[in-house]
Design a protein around this motif. Structure first.
Motif, PDB file in Angstrom:
ATOM      1  N   GLY A 121      13.205 132.751  59.314  1.00 31.91           N
ATOM      2  CA  GLY A 121      14.407 133.232  58.600  1.00 31.91           C
ATOM      3  C   GLY A 121      14.575 132.295  57.285  1.00 31.91           C
ATOM      4  O   GLY A 121      14.738 132.841  56.026  1.00 31.91           O
ATOM      5  N   LEU A 122      14.314 130.993  57.307  1.00 26.41           N
ATOM      6  CA  LEU A 122      14.716 130.275  56.270  1.00 26.41           C
ATOM      7  C   LEU A 122      13.528 130.484  55.095  1.00 26.41           C
ATOM      8  O   LEU A 122      13.860 130.473  53.946  1.00 26.41           O
ATOM      9  CB  LEU A 122      14.460 128.791  56.667  1.00 26.41           C
ATOM     10  N   MET A 129      14.708 141.756  50.105  1.00 25.44           N
ATOM     11  CA  MET A 129      15.023 141.276  51.617  1.00 25.44           C
ATOM     12  C   MET A 129      14.165 142.330  52.436  1.00 25.44           C
ATOM     13  O   MET A 129      13.330 141.919  53.660  1.00 25.44           O
ATOM     14  CB  MET A 129      16.249 141.329  52.111  1.00 25.44           C
ATOM     15  N   GLY A 130      13.868 143.523  52.066  1.00 21.89           N
ATOM     16  CA  GLY A 130      13.150 144.595  53.001  1.00 21.89           C
ATOM     17  C   GLY A 130      11.649 144.344  52.562  1.00 21.89           C
ATOM     18  O   GLY A 130      10.861 144.509  53.386  1.00 21.89           O
ATOM     19  N   ILE A 131      11.450 144.371  51.242  1.00 23.38           N
ATOM     20  CA  ILE A 131      10.085 144.370  50.865  1.00 23.38           C
ATOM     21  C   ILE A 131       9.353 143.009  51.204  1.00 23.38           C
ATOM     22  O   ILE A 131       8.158 143.214  51.384  1.00 23.38           O
ATOM     23  CB  ILE A 131      10.100 144.570  49.065  1.00 23.38           C
ATOM     24  N   LEU A 175      20.764 138.320  57.337  1.00 23.49           N
ATOM     25  CA  LEU A 175      20.309 137.407  56.393  1.00 23.49           C
ATOM     26  C   LEU A 175      20.573 137.958  54.998  1.00 23.49           C
ATOM     27  O   LEU A 175      21.331 137.565  53.993  1.00 23.49           O
ATOM     28  CB  LEU A 175      18.834 137.021  56.365  1.00 23.49           C
ATOM     29  N   ALA A 176      20.587 139.494  54.888  1.00 25.04           N
ATOM     30  CA  ALA A 176      20.631 140.298  54.016  1.00 25.04           C
ATOM     31  C   ALA A 176      22.277 140.327  53.538  1.00 25.04           C
ATOM     32  O   ALA A 176      22.736 140.235  52.526  1.00 25.04           O
ATOM     33  CB  ALA A 176      20.203 141.538  53.906  1.00 25.04           C
ATOM     34  N   LEU A 177      22.874 140.327  54.587  1.00 26.52           N
ATOM     35  CA  LEU A 177      24.396 140.567  54.614  1.00 26.52           C
ATOM     36  C   LEU A 177      24.989 138.913  53.918  1.00 26.52           C
ATOM     37  O   LEU A 177      25.881 139.065  53.494  1.00 26.52           O
ATOM     38  CB  LEU A 177      25.129 140.747  55.889  1.00 26.52           C
ATOM     39  N   VAL A 178      24.357 137.952  54.518  1.00 24.84           N
ATOM     40  CA  VAL A 178      24.908 136.711  54.396  1.00 24.84           C
ATOM     41  C   VAL A 178      24.451 136.512  52.764  1.00 24.84           C
ATOM     42  O   VAL A 178      25.404 135.967  52.129  1.00 24.84           O
ATOM     43  CB  VAL A 178      24.038 135.597  55.199  1.00 24.84           C
ATOM     44  N   LEU A 179      23.510 136.976  52.269  1.00 22.03           N
ATOM     45  CA  LEU A 179      23.168 136.756  50.870  1.00 22.03           C
ATOM     46  C   LEU A 179      24.090 137.453  50.093  1.00 22.03           C
ATOM     47  O   LEU A 179      24.425 137.273  48.964  1.00 22.03           O
ATOM     48  CB  LEU A 179      21.406 136.911  50.482  1.00 22.03           C
TER      49      LEU A 179
END
Length: 215
Positions: free
Chosen positions: A18-19, A149-151, A193-197
């Motif tokens: 994840g990092l 994030m998806g790509i 992680l996308a929501l966090v960003l």
């Protein structure tokens, strides 16, 4: 083994993935922002130049991820280099477009007033126009980050870093033990992680954009 047990038993590895995923996306977004803003600054005063720059960036975005990676791998090989190039190229469109829109939307009277008090052309650009265009540029970076994030998951095809390897392993080994857990863990990890960003972008917006401009 259920999903929670799977995540708990492999937390250290998943946390590292994840990092690496977030790190790759953030670094590529920053690189794309530098390049995209430079392109926007170079062309925003020219309708033709703006149209060409936007069209080229749009064309890149229409190329499927697997196809672009397939074109880059023979030249740059597997690994980080191919991943970075692909992600930066995909991030350009929203940043270039928003930079052009933001700079074009600056009131000419404001720029004239700045020049009237003795600012150089470079000073007007950096201290006035880019600051006023910053909300639009930041919005472009926010969109680009969510796209990447998806790509970045697809970049696992080129041995890129991140949670994509978890998703690909799960899909490749479909039907085997923990294959579903692998795919779900990678997918849910990217979403979280996308929501966090995205929340980080909201914070940056509040800290760097005046309330009057936000409102």
């Amino acid at each position: 083994m259920n999903l929670f047990e799977y995540i708990s038993d492999r937390w250290d590895r998943l946390a590292l993935q994840g990092l690496l995923h977030v790190s790759a996306v953030v670094q590529c977004t920053i690189l794309a922002a530098v390049l995209g803003v430079l392109i926007g600054v170079a062309v925003y005063r020219s309708p033709m130049g703006s149209a060409v720059a936007t069209a080229l960036a749009s064309t890149i975005l229409t190329v499927p991820s697997f196809a672009l990676l397939g074109l880059l791998i023979p030249v740059f090989g597997l690994g980080a280099n191919t991943t970075v190039i692909a992600l930066v190229l995909y991030a350009l469109l929203p940043i270039v477009r928003n930079t052009i829109v933001g700079l074009s939307g600056v009131d000419p009277a404001v720029s004239d007033a700045a020049r009237g008090i003795g600012m150089s052309r470079f000073g007007v650009l950096t201290r006035v126009e880019l600051r006023l265009a910053w909300p639009a540029i930041l919005a472009g970076m926010r969109v680009a980050t969510q796209m990447l994030m998806g790509i970045a998951v697809i970049a696992a095809y080129a041995k890129g870093p991140g949670l994509g390897s978890e998703v690909f392993s799960g899909l490749t080994n479909a039907g085997s033990t923990n294959s579903l857990n692998q795919a779900l863990t990678g997918t849910l990890g990217v979403v979280v992680l996308a929501l966090v960003l995205d929340a980080v972008y909201v914070l940056i917006n509040r800290l760097t954009v005046s309330r009057g401009v936000r409102g």
